[in-house]
Each structure stands twice: as C-alpha cells, then as structure tokens.
Design an enzyme around this catalytic site. Structure first.
Site, PDB file in Angstrom:
ATOM      1  N   ASP A 198       1.648  -7.315  -4.252  1.00  0.00           N
ATOM      2  CA  ASP A 198       2.661  -7.847  -5.163  1.00  0.00           C
ATOM      3  C   ASP A 198       2.295  -7.481  -6.597  1.00  0.00           C
ATOM      4  O   ASP A 198       1.219  -7.831  -7.080  1.00  0.00           O
ATOM      5  CB  ASP A 198       2.745  -9.371  -4.995  1.00  0.00           C
ATOM      6  CG  ASP A 198       3.524 -10.040  -6.119  1.00  0.00           C
ATOM      7  OD1 ASP A 198       4.599  -9.528  -6.471  1.00  0.00           O
ATOM      8  OD2 ASP A 198       3.046 -11.073  -6.638  1.00  0.00           O
TER       9      ASP A 198
ATOM     10  N   SER B 278      -2.046 -10.469  -4.827  1.00  0.00           N
ATOM     11  CA  SER B 278      -1.354 -10.242  -6.091  1.00  0.00           C
ATOM     12  C   SER B 278      -2.422 -10.181  -7.175  1.00  0.00           C
ATOM     13  O   SER B 278      -2.887 -11.218  -7.646  1.00  0.00           O
ATOM     14  CB  SER B 278      -0.359 -11.375  -6.367  1.00  0.00           C
ATOM     15  OG  SER B 278       0.350 -11.143  -7.558  1.00  0.00           O
ATOM     16  N   PRO B 279      -2.841  -8.984  -7.564  1.00  0.00           N
ATOM     17  CA  PRO B 279      -3.917  -8.870  -8.555  1.00  0.00           C
ATOM     18  C   PRO B 279      -3.426  -9.261  -9.939  1.00  0.00           C
ATOM     19  O   PRO B 279      -2.213  -9.334 -10.187  1.00  0.00           O
ATOM     20  CB  PRO B 279      -4.276  -7.379  -8.508  1.00  0.00           C
ATOM     21  CG  PRO B 279      -3.034  -6.710  -8.042  1.00  0.00           C
ATOM     22  CD  PRO B 279      -2.360  -7.671  -7.104  1.00  0.00           C
TER      23      PRO B 279
END
Length: 336
Positions: A82, A39-40
């Site tokens: 995500d 999830s960046p």
C-alpha cells in the site's frame, strides 16, 4: 520462527518483533511466508514522527526490502504493498515514486504485477493545504495505490472468499430472471449465457476498494488514551488487510507485516485464524499495538501490560487467545 530473536509479545497465532525490518527479514528462511502485506512510511514532504525517507532516496531505500520479501515468500505467495500518493516539494505536480517502485520491482527484481488495486478513502481530509484548500487548483487526494505482486503468474488466490453484496438491481434480476433476462449475444459481441443470473452468494469485487478510515474509538485508541500515549498516526482500517488476507491466504497460512506500526495486520490475521509476524522498529508503537489483543480493555489491565512491554529488555510476554480468560497477562517469558 526459531530464526528470529525473542518477540516483544506473542498471541495464540502470532508474534511481534522489535527491530529493523531488513535485518529481521534476513533471519527468515527461504520461502517461509504466504503473504507479506504492508504499508511503509510514505515519502512525504514533511518529516513525520514515525519516520519517513526523503522522496529522492525513497525508491533505493525500499528496493532491498522488496528483494528480501521475494526470497522469504513462498512460490505461490503474494506481496501486497500500500502506497499513498504525494506531490513534489513546493510544486502542484504529483510524484511518480509509487509508479517507479512498481516498474523497478518488476524490471530489476523480477516481480510480477498480479493486479493493481486502488484504495479510495472517502473520509480523507483535503490535502495538500496549499494546492487544495488555499489556492483551490487541485482536488483532494483520496486514493492510495495498492500493488499486488507475485513470484509466478498464478499465485494462490480465491475471489469467492471476498464476494461483494449484489446490487439492488442484480437482486431483482435474480428474483425475476424470466421477466428481465434472456440469454443471447449482446451488441458488444459477448455471448452471455443463462449462468449469468445464477445466485453465487455475491459479486466478484472490483479492484477499487472503497473503505473509509473513520474509526476514532476503536479498542486500540481507547486503550492508548487510558495509558496516556498517542496512537500510531498512520493506521489503515482493518477492512483493507482483511480483504487481502481472505483473498490470498487460507487458515494456518503465515502473514507478515514488515512495517507493522499499530499492528492492524496482525490483529486481523489473528481473528481470521492465520499465523502472523509483525516487524516494527519503534518499541513504543509495537508495545501499544498489544492493546488490539487484550480481552478486557481496562486501565488496571492495559497499563501494567504497556509498562512491561516498554521496560528495557522486556520480551516474550504472552497474550493468550481472547476466549481463554479475563486475566490475559502472563509475564513468563515464552520459550517456544
């Protein structure tokens, strides 16, 4: 991985590395990872302490990571991404960045969209304040898009590993099938056989994942308070990586999170017997993530660990498996 520098710390199954994820990815060999799950930092309107890229630059910033992920992923591996939604600056209009990432990854980099998932967090606070709380012209944003990418049409996956509990109605049907069910063609044209009411241990889950993000007293956060540091502000719940790790990998497979933060992914992979790697550019966040692997969460144990991990040049600390001993800290630099 012998191609990578010395990790900040190791566990029984994995290793956590400080550094720029793009540079670390380039050190990995081709087709060496089974699942990349991450999830960046999202392109939010306000700059966050953990770092996030401006909306206008975000997609071009992210695509090089996606290209390297494709190279290091095994042929039947998966990339789960995500992405939270956001609004355009100063306007009650949604940004399309997460959909543009999806399209460009498929059109330009050759990824396949195996399936789209939606993570619904019912506990999420109403936001953005201007449009939801003050003017009340929008409802709260409580869903993240989760793209499941693959390199082939048939990545490794097994939905029987993530079966959902049957509903009360289905449980009743299984118990009293002769009373409530008869195989026949339905008005829709579907011909439903008697196998429909076989008990298979659970139902195939939908692509809507209802997972509240409410844990405020986890071991990780308790240890952060003991040491006097703030936990990572953008943690996702353990249930999210657990679903995909169970679904898309087997024991012994390699799981990688390229924006590890507090390393929820690594902790879940460790518990499920998967080998893992965590990349995180902020050494302080990664040092605190070691609390997830501590056997005995006491201040006299976690504080020395944290101090060693944030010390300049510290690396290679080994945190043995939880069941091995109460005294978990081994300051010997690992040479594996």
């Amino acid at each position: 991985m012998e191609f990578l520098p010395e990790p900040l710390y190791r566990t029984a199954y994995g290793a956590a590395y400080v550094g720029d994820a793009l540079e670390l990815l380039r050190k990995l060999p081709d087709e060496s990872v089974d699942l990349v799950l991450t999830s960046p930092p999202f392109p939010l309107q306000r700059q966050k302490e953990y770092g996030n890229v401006d909306q206008e630059e975000y997609i071009d910033w992210f695509l090089p990571f996606a290209s390297e992920v494709k190279r290091v992923l095994k042929k039947e591996g998966s990339f789960v991404l995500d992405l939270g939604g956001t609004y355009l600056k100063g306007r009650p209009v949604r940004s399309l960045y997460n959909y543009r990432i999806l399209i460009r990854m498929c059109d330009e980099l050759g990824w396949r969209l195996a399936e789209e998932f939606f993570w619904f967090n019912p506990s999420k606070l109403p936001s953005p304040i201007e449009w939801v709380n003050k003017r009340k012209i929008r409802v709260k944003d409580a869903v993240n898009t989760v793209w499941w990418f693959s390199k082939t049409d048939f990545p490794k996956a097994d939905a029987t590993k993530v079966l959902a509990p049957y509903s009360e109605r289905m449980e009743l049907l299984l118990r009293k099938r002769d009373k409530y069910y008869s195989p026949k063609e339905r008005p829709s044209g579907h011909n439903i056989s008697g196998r429909f009411v076989e008990n298979r241990g659970g139902a195939i889950p939908p692509n809507l994942l209802v997972i509240p993000n409410t844990k405020s007293n986890s071991q990780y956060l308790r240890c952060c308070r003991m040491v006097g540091v703030r936990g990572h502000p953008a943690r996702f719940p353990e249930e999210l990586p657990e679903f995909f790790i169970r679904f898309l990998t087997d024991e012994g497979d390699v799981v990688l999170d390229i924006f590890a933060g507090s390393n929820t992914t690594g902790a879940v992979a460790e518990a499920l017997g998967r080998r893992w790697m965590a990349f995180e550019i902020d050494q302080l966040y990664l040092a605190a993530s070691a609390f997830r692997f501590v056997h005995t969460p006491r201040k006299d144990i976690v504080k020395p660990l944290y101090e060693k991990l944030i010390a300049k040049g510290a690396s290679g600390i080994v945190i043995p498996a939880k069941q091995q001993a109460d005294i978990f800290l081994d300051t010997t630099v690992s040479t594996r």
